[in-house]
Design a protein around this motif. Structure first.
Motif, PDB file in Angstrom:
ATOM      1  N   CYS A   1       9.009  -6.410  -2.430  1.00 42.51           N
ATOM      2  CA  CYS A   1       7.860  -7.266  -2.721  1.00 42.51           C
ATOM      3  C   CYS A   1       6.583  -6.769  -2.056  1.00 42.51           C
ATOM      4  O   CYS A   1       5.486  -7.054  -2.541  1.00 42.51           O
ATOM      5  CB  CYS A   1       8.162  -8.697  -2.283  1.00 42.51           C
ATOM      6  SG  CYS A   1       9.690  -9.330  -2.990  1.00 42.51           S
ATOM      7  N   ILE A   2       6.717  -6.041  -0.946  1.00 39.64           N
ATOM      8  CA  ILE A   2       5.537  -5.432  -0.330  1.00 39.64           C
ATOM      9  C   ILE A   2       4.910  -4.452  -1.313  1.00 39.64           C
ATOM     10  O   ILE A   2       3.691  -4.447  -1.528  1.00 39.64           O
ATOM     11  CB  ILE A   2       5.917  -4.723   0.978  1.00 39.64           C
ATOM     12  CG1 ILE A   2       6.494  -5.728   1.989  1.00 39.64           C
ATOM     13  CG2 ILE A   2       4.712  -4.001   1.571  1.00 39.64           C
ATOM     14  CD1 ILE A   2       7.013  -5.100   3.252  1.00 39.64           C
TER      15      ILE A   2
ATOM     16  N   MET B   1       3.041  -6.238  -4.326  1.00 33.62           N
ATOM     17  CA  MET B   1       1.666  -6.665  -4.078  1.00 33.62           C
ATOM     18  C   MET B   1       0.691  -5.495  -4.222  1.00 33.62           C
ATOM     19  O   MET B   1      -0.420  -5.655  -4.723  1.00 33.62           O
ATOM     20  CB  MET B   1       1.560  -7.286  -2.686  1.00 33.62           C
ATOM     21  CG  MET B   1       2.249  -8.632  -2.569  1.00 33.62           C
ATOM     22  SD  MET B   1       2.078  -9.366  -0.920  1.00 33.62           S
ATOM     23  CE  MET B   1       3.414  -8.535  -0.047  1.00 33.62           C
TER      24      MET B   1
ATOM     25  N   THR C   1      -2.252  -4.752  -7.881  1.00 29.92           N
ATOM     26  CA  THR C   1      -3.673  -4.437  -7.728  1.00 29.92           C
ATOM     27  C   THR C   1      -3.976  -2.998  -8.142  1.00 29.92           C
ATOM     28  O   THR C   1      -4.943  -2.735  -8.865  1.00 29.92           O
ATOM     29  CB  THR C   1      -4.112  -4.650  -6.268  1.00 29.92           C
ATOM     30  OG1 THR C   1      -3.793  -5.992  -5.880  1.00 29.92           O
ATOM     31  CG2 THR C   1      -5.602  -4.418  -6.109  1.00 29.92           C
TER      32      THR C   1
ATOM     33  N   GLY D   1       5.306  -3.759  -9.751  1.00 33.42           N
ATOM     34  CA  GLY D   1       4.018  -4.442  -9.886  1.00 33.42           C
ATOM     35  C   GLY D   1       3.207  -3.877 -11.033  1.00 33.42           C
ATOM     36  O   GLY D   1       2.549  -4.618 -11.782  1.00 33.42           O
TER      37      GLY D   1
ATOM     38  N   ARG E   1       2.084  -5.818 -14.524  1.00 30.07           N
ATOM     39  CA  ARG E   1       0.635  -5.907 -14.752  1.00 30.07           C
ATOM     40  C   ARG E   1       0.220  -5.268 -16.072  1.00 30.07           C
ATOM     41  O   ARG E   1      -0.684  -5.767 -16.751  1.00 30.07           O
ATOM     42  CB  ARG E   1      -0.097  -5.208 -13.592  1.00 30.07           C
ATOM     43  CG  ARG E   1      -1.594  -5.457 -13.564  1.00 30.07           C
ATOM     44  CD  ARG E   1      -1.901  -6.882 -13.166  1.00 30.07           C
ATOM     45  NE  ARG E   1      -3.331  -7.130 -13.100  1.00 30.07           N
ATOM     46  CZ  ARG E   1      -4.101  -7.447 -14.131  1.00 30.07           C
ATOM     47  NH1 ARG E   1      -3.558  -7.563 -15.333  1.00 30.07           N
ATOM     48  NH2 ARG E   1      -5.389  -7.662 -13.979  1.00 30.07           N
TER      49      ARG E   1
ATOM     50  N   THR F   1      -4.024 -12.066 -11.720  1.00 30.30           N
ATOM     51  CA  THR F   1      -3.748 -11.138 -10.626  1.00 30.30           C
ATOM     52  C   THR F   1      -3.439 -11.903  -9.344  1.00 30.30           C
ATOM     53  O   THR F   1      -2.505 -11.563  -8.604  1.00 30.30           O
ATOM     54  CB  THR F   1      -4.950 -10.204 -10.393  1.00 30.30           C
ATOM     55  OG1 THR F   1      -5.202  -9.453 -11.587  1.00 30.30           O
ATOM     56  CG2 THR F   1      -4.681  -9.242  -9.253  1.00 30.30           C
TER      57      THR F   1
ATOM     58  N   THR G   1       0.011 -13.493  -9.727  1.00 29.02           N
ATOM     59  CA  THR G   1       1.071 -12.487  -9.631  1.00 29.02           C
ATOM     60  C   THR G   1       1.260 -12.037  -8.190  1.00 29.02           C
ATOM     61  O   THR G   1       2.382 -11.762  -7.754  1.00 29.02           O
ATOM     62  CB  THR G   1       0.748 -11.273 -10.521  1.00 29.02           C
ATOM     63  OG1 THR G   1       0.450 -11.721 -11.850  1.00 29.02           O
ATOM     64  CG2 THR G   1       1.931 -10.326 -10.593  1.00 29.02           C
ATOM     65  N   THR G   2       0.163 -11.976  -7.440  1.00 29.09           N
ATOM     66  CA  THR G   2       0.263 -11.643  -6.015  1.00 29.09           C
ATOM     67  C   THR G   2       1.019 -12.729  -5.261  1.00 29.09           C
ATOM     68  O   THR G   2       1.804 -12.439  -4.341  1.00 29.09           O
ATOM     69  CB  THR G   2      -1.138 -11.455  -5.411  1.00 29.09           C
ATOM     70  OG1 THR G   2      -1.844 -10.450  -6.148  1.00 29.09           O
ATOM     71  CG2 THR G   2      -1.050 -11.019  -3.953  1.00 29.09           C
TER      72      THR G   2
ATOM     73  N   ALA H   1       4.659 -12.118  -5.622  1.00 35.39           N
ATOM     74  CA  ALA H   1       5.151 -11.068  -4.726  1.00 35.39           C
ATOM     75  C   ALA H   1       5.256 -11.569  -3.290  1.00 35.39           C
ATOM     76  O   ALA H   1       6.242 -11.286  -2.591  1.00 35.39           O
ATOM     77  CB  ALA H   1       4.230  -9.854  -4.807  1.00 35.39           C
ATOM     78  N   LEU H   2       4.246 -12.324  -2.832  1.00 36.68           N
ATOM     79  CA  LEU H   2       4.268 -12.847  -1.460  1.00 36.68           C
ATOM     80  C   LEU H   2       5.436 -13.807  -1.245  1.00 36.68           C
ATOM     81  O   LEU H   2       6.169 -13.710  -0.247  1.00 36.68           O
ATOM     82  CB  LEU H   2       2.949 -13.561  -1.158  1.00 36.68           C
ATOM     83  CG  LEU H   2       1.748 -12.684  -0.792  1.00 36.68           C
ATOM     84  CD1 LEU H   2       0.476 -13.527  -0.763  1.00 36.68           C
ATOM     85  CD2 LEU H   2       1.966 -12.025   0.565  1.00 36.68           C
TER      86      LEU H   2
END
Length: 494
Positions: A66-67, A70, A74, A124, A128, A419, A422-423, A426-427
């Motif tokens: 997940c790191i 993120m 982007t 990611g 996206r 965005t 979606t972040t 992930a967090l």
């Protein structure tokens, strides 16, 4: 009335969608890789220099994906705008392949975690770009069907990971999977860039040729009036998008009530998507089934953890397919409510089974209650309760929030709002995957399942009270309805 789609048009659009989803299929295998691999990595036969993995190391291995996610959301969003969606997708193969190289050559937990970060970057980028690419090339009449292939491929990849991980060695699996990114890299080179991307790059002639390919138009004289109208509409839309006086996004666009309410609801649904524990169930499926097995060899037999994990992943794939069939028929809100309540029931059933029926194995009297239950119930209750939970999760909570998110966000902030949401996914996924193994080790399986059941119940309550039904409505009034629901519940003291 639009003329029917030609066979060549449908074939070319399906061809393009299948090619870009090859990397999604490969990433699905990456998502499912942890569960079958943990048995080896935590055993005395592991090749890791530090010996068998600890609970803390296991949590980092699961969460490190997940790191990267993120970062990837982007990074690839920026690359898609800079160099186009097709070229950005070609670059996705690089971190994906790098992950499998870390699996092949890595001999420490740190190296495996670095590989998982790289896999997350690729994931990611997939989340996206792939939906945007498909939306750009697909005719509106088959856009929903083609867009649905992404979650199907991700879940199919997870099933393949569980199957392959159960029958091939730890180091053989990457060699098999690397065929997919290689095939993807080769095949996507033959696809044209999407027409909107080419128009934004001021390459009008190439954009028309691209649309001709995806609409099955063989040559200049084969262009129909419908095709010319579609291309002109596309050109006008891109021109308006880039030249309108209010085209630039400002902070004020986020301070309006519809924007605030829509963004908050989108962020909540993304948070609920992961905090419900559904992704953790798949990631740590083998460990969960081992904990739900009777510890004593004298008690009733159960399904092997590896087989139970394969069943669970297959159920998830089935649920995703069912969701795609229902979401435009019964509505988003109802699916979310049924999904949350169903998951609550499934989790509480497993928690009750572990707490009240599962013996500890410390003395013969510990098995008394367990042995009194019919053997078939003992064998199947864990897999049935978790399969029920993951089926209900796939029907609603794993898929519908991504649809609702786009519908409750005002159009002007939809791109950056998606965005942000979606972040959040992930967090929250990082937090859940990091904490889940620790919770299993400290408060046990029963306590962990009861905790996520409470989360799902709270989620159902919020959806009932605050989320408007967005099915069958235009996107313009939806945000206003979100605000009205919030104001009404606040007035009533909710």
């Amino acid at each position: 009335m639009q003329p029917p789609l030609s066979l060549l048009s449908v074939v070319n659009q399906i061809f393009g969608t299948l090619i870009v989803n090859l990397i999604a299929l490969a990433h699905g295998i990456t998502l499912g890789w942890v569960s079958p691999s943990l048995e080896y990595l935590r055993s005395n036969e592991t090749h890791l220099v530090g010996g068998p993995m600890t609970v803390e190391e296991t949590s980092w291995l699961g969460a490190s994906l997940c790191i990267g996610g993120m970062i990837g959301v982007t990074l690839y969003g920026y690359l898609a705008d800079l160099i186009g969606k097709r070229r950005a997708m070609q670059i996705i193969a690089i971190p994906h392949v790098a992950f499998w190289l870390c699996v092949i050559f890595g001999n420490s937990v740190l190296q495996l975690c670095i590989g998982r970060v790289l896999a997350g970057i690729a994931g990611g980028g997939i989340l996206r770009i792939v939906p945007l690419f498909v939306a750009d090339i697909a005719d509106s009449r088959i856009r929903g069907m083609l867009g649905s292939l992404l979650p199907v491929c991700l879940n199919l990849g997870t099933v393949l990971a569980f199957i392959l991980g159960s029958f091939v060695s730890f180091r053989t699996l990457p060699l098999i999977v690397l065929v997919l990114p290689a095939l993807f890299t080769l095949a996507i080179a033959f696809l044209p860039e999407t027409p909107p991307c080419l128009l934004r790059a001021y390459r009008s002639e190439k954009a028309e040729q691209s649309l001709m390919f995806y609409r099955g138009v063989r040559g200049h004289f084969a262009k129909s009036e419908c095709f010319r109208h579609e291309f002109q509409q596309l050109k006008d839309g891109i021109e308006l998008e880039t030249t309108a006086s209010d085209a630039a996004l400002s902070w004020k666009d986020f301070t309006t009530k519809p924007a605030r309410q829509g963004l908050l609801m989108g962020m909540f649904l993304m948070l609920l998507n992961q905090s419900s524990g559904s992704m953790a169930l798949i990631t740590y499926a083998s460990s969960i089934f081992e904990l739900s097995n009777p510890p004593s060899a004298t008690t009733v037999g159960v399904l092997p953890a590896s087989i139970s994990s394969i069943v669970l992943a297959t159920i998830q794939l089935l649920g995703t397919i069912i969701s795609l069939a229902l979401v435009d028929r019964v509505g988003r809100k109802l699916l979310l409510i049924v999904s949350c309540l169903g998951m609550t029931i499934g989790y509480l059933t497993l928690a009750g089974y572990v707490h009240f029926l599962l013996p500890t194995g410390s003395s013969p009297s510990d098995n008394a209650v367990f042995d009194a239950v019919p053997s078939i119930t003992c064998r199947l209750l864990p897999i049935c309760s978790l399969s029920f939970s993951i089926l209900l999760a796939s029907i609603g909570l794993l898929t519908v929030p991504f649809i609702v998110m786009a519908e409750v966000l005002p159009s002007k902030i939809r791109n950056i709002g998606s965005t942000i949401c979606t972040t959040i996914v992930a967090l929250s996924a990082f937090a859940v995957l990091k904490v889940f193994p620790v919770l299993l080790d400290t408060i046990g399986l029963a306590g962990t399942m009861a905790g996520v059941a409470v989360v799902c119940l709270v989620g159902a309550t919020v959806v009932i009270l605050f989320l408007p039904e967005t099915h069958g409505k235009s996107l313009v009034p939806i945000a206003a309805e979100v605000e009205q629901n919030s104001e009404r519940n606040r007035t009533e003291g909710v």
